[in-house]
Design an enzyme around this catalytic site. Structure first.
Site, PDB file in Angstrom:
ATOM      1  N   GLY A 174       0.803  -1.231   0.000  1.00 39.35           N
ATOM      2  CA  GLY A 174       0.000   0.000   0.000  1.00 39.35           C
ATOM      3  C   GLY A 174       0.828   1.270   0.000  1.00 39.35           C
ATOM      4  CD  GLU A 203      16.157   3.484  -8.035  1.00 40.35           C
ATOM      5  OE1 GLU A 203      16.649   4.576  -7.764  1.00 40.35           O
ATOM      6  OE2 GLU A 203      16.817   2.436  -8.159  1.00 40.35           O
ATOM      7  CD  GLN A 229       7.527   0.833 -37.250  1.00 40.80           C
ATOM      8  OE1 GLN A 229       7.129   0.225 -36.257  1.00 40.80           O
ATOM      9  NE2 GLN A 229       6.830   0.846 -38.374  1.00 40.80           N
TER      10      GLN A 229
HETATM   11  N1  CAA Z   1      15.773  15.116   0.084  1.00 46.17           N
HETATM   12  C1  CAA Z   1      15.590  15.442   1.378  1.00 46.17           C
HETATM   13  N2  CAA Z   1      14.362  15.705   1.911  1.00 46.17           N
HETATM   14  C2  CAA Z   1      13.302  15.608   1.090  1.00 46.17           C
HETATM   15  C3  CAA Z   1      13.422  15.273  -0.266  1.00 46.17           C
HETATM   16  C4  CAA Z   1      14.733  15.039  -0.766  1.00 46.17           C
HETATM   17  N3  CAA Z   1      14.912  14.721  -2.049  1.00 46.17           N
HETATM   18  N4  CAA Z   1      12.194  15.254  -0.840  1.00 46.17           N
HETATM   19  C5  CAA Z   1      11.318  15.568   0.131  1.00 46.17           C
HETATM   20  N5  CAA Z   1      11.990  15.800   1.292  1.00 46.17           N
HETATM   21  C6  CAA Z   1      11.425  16.196   2.578  1.00 46.17           C
HETATM   22  C7  CAA Z   1      10.632  17.504   2.427  1.00 46.17           C
HETATM   23  O1  CAA Z   1      11.472  18.606   2.574  1.00 46.17           O
HETATM   24  C8  CAA Z   1       9.627  17.381   3.546  1.00 46.17           C
HETATM   25  O2  CAA Z   1      10.296  17.692   4.749  1.00 46.17           O
HETATM   26  P1  CAA Z   1       9.470  18.367   5.990  1.00 46.17           P
HETATM   27  O3  CAA Z   1       8.397  17.417   6.361  1.00 46.17           O
HETATM   28  O4  CAA Z   1      10.531  18.543   7.034  1.00 46.17           O
HETATM   29  O5  CAA Z   1       8.933  19.658   5.457  1.00 46.17           O
HETATM   30  C9  CAA Z   1       9.341  15.885   3.579  1.00 46.17           C
HETATM   31  O6  CAA Z   1      10.461  15.226   2.980  1.00 46.17           O
HETATM   32  C10 CAA Z   1       8.072  15.502   2.863  1.00 46.17           C
HETATM   33  O7  CAA Z   1       8.177  15.974   1.530  1.00 46.17           O
HETATM   34  P2  CAA Z   1       6.920  16.016   0.540  1.00 46.17           P
HETATM   35  O8  CAA Z   1       5.807  16.767   1.215  1.00 46.17           O
HETATM   36  O9  CAA Z   1       7.403  16.482  -0.776  1.00 46.17           O
HETATM   37  O10 CAA Z   1       6.498  14.458   0.527  1.00 46.17           O
HETATM   38  P3  CAA Z   1       5.348  13.716  -0.232  1.00 46.17           P
HETATM   39  O11 CAA Z   1       4.685  12.798   0.710  1.00 46.17           O
HETATM   40  O12 CAA Z   1       4.518  14.671  -1.027  1.00 46.17           O
HETATM   41  O13 CAA Z   1       6.160  12.736  -1.200  1.00 46.17           O
HETATM   42  C11 CAA Z   1       7.198  12.125  -3.223  1.00 46.17           C
HETATM   43  C12 CAA Z   1       7.059  13.152  -2.102  1.00 46.17           C
HETATM   44  C13 CAA Z   1       8.188  12.783  -4.178  1.00 46.17           C
HETATM   45  C14 CAA Z   1       5.924  11.802  -3.936  1.00 46.17           C
HETATM   46  C15 CAA Z   1       7.827  10.830  -2.625  1.00 46.17           C
HETATM   47  O14 CAA Z   1       6.909  10.135  -1.826  1.00 46.17           O
HETATM   48  C16 CAA Z   1       8.365   9.898  -3.690  1.00 46.17           C
HETATM   49  O15 CAA Z   1       9.489  10.087  -4.178  1.00 46.17           O
HETATM   50  N6  CAA Z   1       7.584   8.845  -4.058  1.00 46.17           N
HETATM   51  C17 CAA Z   1       8.064   7.816  -4.974  1.00 46.17           C
HETATM   52  C18 CAA Z   1       8.687   6.706  -4.203  1.00 46.17           C
HETATM   53  C19 CAA Z   1       9.672   5.938  -5.014  1.00 46.17           C
HETATM   54  O16 CAA Z   1      10.441   6.484  -5.801  1.00 46.17           O
HETATM   55  N7  CAA Z   1       9.716   4.657  -4.781  1.00 46.17           N
HETATM   56  C20 CAA Z   1      10.672   3.833  -5.418  1.00 46.17           C
HETATM   57  C21 CAA Z   1      10.830   2.574  -4.678  1.00 46.17           C
HETATM   58  S1  CAA Z   1      12.449   1.953  -4.702  1.00 46.17           S
HETATM   59  C22 CAA Z   1      12.666   1.128  -6.168  1.00 46.17           C
HETATM   60  O17 CAA Z   1      11.912   1.278  -7.077  1.00 46.17           O
HETATM   61  C23 CAA Z   1      13.888   0.309  -6.225  1.00 46.17           C
HETATM   62  C24 CAA Z   1      13.957  -0.644  -7.336  1.00 46.17           C
HETATM   63  O18 CAA Z   1      13.179  -1.545  -7.501  1.00 46.17           O
HETATM   64  C25 CAA Z   1      15.059  -0.554  -8.283  1.00 46.17           C
END
Ligand code: CAA
Length: 380
Positions: free
Chosen positions: A129, A363, A336
């Site tokens: 989830g 990612e 293609q």
């Molecule tokens: N670096 C440091 N801090 C960060 C940051 C970063 N890049 N991005 C966000 N933050 C911090 C923000 O500053 C914020 O801090 P505060 O609470 O102190 O203000 C906090 O994190 C929350 O930030 P957001 O409000 O932007 O968070 P959000 O809930 O809206 O989520 C999102 C942001 C970009 C959607 C994030 O959830 C995301 O990247 N989702 C995708 C997840 C993902 O990539 N999963 C991949 C799984 S791994 C994988 O795929 C491996 C594999 O198989 C190869």
């Protein structure tokens, strides 16, 4: 501005290209067909320093920069996208956060064997989830004197079946939402850790993907990465680096589509001449090459910023977004150019197309990359 590669960058490019062409490429079709984990290639990559390219030598890595890492990833992915993602996860999603957030003891115990490739790592963020919404972790970690007790399920975890260690994300205080997430390094041999069934995938079929089930698993408190509640930032920081690796993987896959299309277009004759003589084919090749170069420049820029420890969330997201979409477009054009032969397994064009798709998903999907980019734009 200097566009030349350094001596070290040229050296790793040549070394990775030779290895990829001689050892990896000849096995790529078989690995895809059988979904066999390329254990012997991972061992050879370890010997070449490719499992911890940007980790300092004192911690078992090759001590190179992140541009070297991008260069090497592209070469491995050009030969086999599955082998490349195994390398990418170990480098970017496992070694990098341990290097940045681990204590000296944790680095000695876990980083050295992982970066040298004697051990393999995985990254346990995604849950059934909690995919794009990475903040909604349900796996719990409850402190009990000198350790935490962990329960939950992780989903779609690359390398899980072979991994010795996992960078694991848990919820230690659900009231605090994303500020209640805590990261650990988990020994995969711990009691209570079960690896679920292997997922059957469309592409990157030789990299293993499974769930991880955690039942009353004890993790020593000293294995925590950062403080309690730092986990979301650990994850986001790690993905900022990981997305550069996936951009490089996508560039390698796109290059495979282009190079195979070039070879075929020069060999295949229709209407009495090689199809490369026709402008319709030339334009496809030109578009592929131009987009690949642009994607590579974006990836190099993000890696350059990472080397300088400058925040690069937007630049990594741009590199991954663009490179993954380029890989898909190159995959379509590669097929293609091959016509009917592109649609059958005798030629690798269809594999590149299938391998490319995941780079738009893992990612962070392309939609998530656009969110990261636009949120940076709106903050500026
Ligand atoms: N670096 C440091 N801090 C960060 C940051 C970063 N890049 N991005 C966000 N933050 C911090 C923000 O500053 C914020 O801090 P505060 O609470 O102190 O203000 C906090 O994190 C929350 O930030 P957001 O409000 O932007 O968070 P959000 O809930 O809206 O989520 C999102 C942001 C970009 C959607 C994030 O959830 C995301 O990247 N989702 C995708 C997840 C993902 O990539 N999963 C991949 C799984 S791994 C994988 O795929 C491996 C594999 O198989 C190869």
């Amino acid at each position: 501005m200097v566009f030349d590669l350094t001596e070290e960058q040229r050296m790793i490019q040549e070394m990775a290209r030779n290895f990829a062409q001689k050892e990896v490429l000849p096995k790529a079709a078989e690995l895809d067909e059988t979904s066999r984990f390329p254990e012997e290639l991972v061992g050879q990559m370890a010997e070449l320093g490719l499992m911890g390219v940007a980790v300092p030598e004192e911690y078992g890595g090759a001590g190179m920069d992140n541009i070297c890492y991008v260069i090497a990833m592209e070469e491995i992915a050009r030969a086999c996208a599955s082998t490349a993602v195994i390398m990418s996860v170990n480098n970017s999603l496992v070694c990098d956060p341990i290097l940045k957030f681990g204590t000296e003891e944790v680095k000695k115990k876990y980083l050295a064997p992982l970066a040298s490739g004697r051990k393999l790592g995985c990254f346990g963020l995604t849950e059934p989830g909690a995919g794009s919404d990475a903040g909604s972790q349900k796996t719990t970690a409850v402190r009990n004197s000198d350790h935490y007790v962990v329960n939950g399920t992780k989903n779609f975890i690359t390398n899980a079946p072979q991994a010795d260690a996992c960078v694991l994300f848990t919820m230690t205080d659900k009231e605090k939402q994303h500020k209640g997430i805590t990261a650990f390094i988990l020994d995969m041999n711990s009691k209570g850790v079960t690896v679920g069934k292997h997922e059957k995938k469309m592409g990157i079929r030789a990299s293993a993907t499974s769930s991880i089930i955690l039942e009353e698993v004890k993790i020593p408190a000293e294995n925590r990465l950062g403080n309690e509640g730092d986990g979301f930032k650990v994850a986001m920081h790690t993905l900022d680096g990981g997305r550069i690796g996936i951009a490089a993987q996508a560039i390698g896959i796109a290059r495979a589509s282009l190079e195979d299309a070039l070879t075929y277009a020069k060999e295949r004759k229709q209407f009495g001449q090689p199809i490369a003589n026709f402008q319709a084919i030339q334009w496809m090749l030109a578009d592929m090459a131009t987009e690949i170069d642009a994607a590579r420049l974006l990836a190099y820029r993000a890696a350059w910023l990472k080397d300088r420890k400058v925040r690069h969330s937007k630049e990594s997201a741009m590199a991954k977004l663009y490179a993954s979409e380029v890989a898909m477009r190159a995959g379509v054009k590669g097929i293609q150019v091959h016509g009917g032969y592109g649609y059958i397994k005798e030629y690798p064009a269809e594999r590149h197309f299938r391998d490319a798709k995941i780079t738009e998903i893992y990612e962070g999907t392309s939609e998530i990359q656009r969110m990261v980019i636009s949120s940076a734009l709106l903050k500026d």
